[in-house]
Scaffold this motif. Structure first.
Motif, PDB file in Angstrom:
ATOM      1  N   HIS A 179       0.839  -1.204   0.000  1.00 54.19           N
ATOM      2  CA  HIS A 179       0.000   0.000   0.000  1.00 54.19           C
ATOM      3  C   HIS A 179       0.872   1.251   0.000  1.00 54.19           C
ATOM      4  CE1 HIS A 179      -4.186  -1.189   0.113  1.00 54.19           C
ATOM      5  NE2 HIS A 179      -3.920  -2.119   1.006  1.00 54.19           N
ATOM      6  N   ALA A 217      -8.186   1.070   3.107  1.00 54.67           N
ATOM      7  CA  ALA A 217      -8.341   0.318   1.858  1.00 54.67           C
ATOM      8  C   ALA A 217      -9.458  -0.719   1.934  1.00 54.67           C
ATOM      9  CB  ALA A 217      -7.025  -0.376   1.512  1.00 54.67           C
ATOM     10  N   THR A 239      -4.171   0.306   5.651  1.00 53.10           N
ATOM     11  CA  THR A 239      -4.934  -0.893   5.291  1.00 53.10           C
ATOM     12  C   THR A 239      -6.394  -0.743   5.702  1.00 53.10           C
ATOM     13  OG1 THR A 239      -4.158  -2.015   7.307  1.00 53.10           O
ATOM     14  CG2 THR A 239      -2.994  -2.495   5.243  1.00 53.10           C
TER      15      THR A 239
END
Length: 135
Positions: free
Chosen positions: A41, A90, A87
């Motif tokens: 990421h 996401a 995260t």
């Protein structure tokens, strides 16, 4: 050779030594992927992110064949996505609704001391995916 290991070798050959030993389990690979997903990421490496999230989805979908594999990806990978801002942000884009529905209680438990963060996650997920998961 187990299906999870064979699929892992296809996708993550470069880290094979972390999960091909006789004592290694799927958790050995999952722990590597937890670190790798954050790094990917940060690097905005969509190819690697697709491989990681697709592998996680594949493991999740093995629930009819292997409760062990399904459970391992839920508690070893998905529930830990909320620990890191990148995260967690996401999740609405990378975790499919049927998986989110199944693991949202794990997210809630992991964020039990940050109730507002959990509510924000569910609201963001609902807004982005046009769903209506309860908080």
């Amino acid at each position: 050779m187990s299906a999870w290991r064979r699929k892992g070798l296809e996708l993550f050959y470069d880290i094979k030594f972390s999960f091909v030993g006789g004592d290694d389990t799927v958790y050995s690979l999952i722990f590597e992927l937890r670190d790798r997903v954050v790094t990917s990421h940060l690097k905005n490496d969509n190819e690697e992110l697709n491989k990681i999230y697709n592998y996680a989805e594949w493991c999740f979908n093995q629930y009819r064949r292997s409760h062990y594999l399904h459970n391992a990806i839920c508690v070893g990978f998905y529930e830990h996505l909320v620990e890191n801002d990148i995260t967690r942000g996401a999740i609405p884009y990378r975790v499919k609704p049927y998986i989110f529905e199944s693991v949202k209680t794990l997210f809630e438990w992991m964020l039990r001391k940050k109730v507002g963060v959990y509510k924000e996650l569910v609201e963001d997920y609902n807004r982005i995916n046009k769903t209506n998961f309860e908080i």
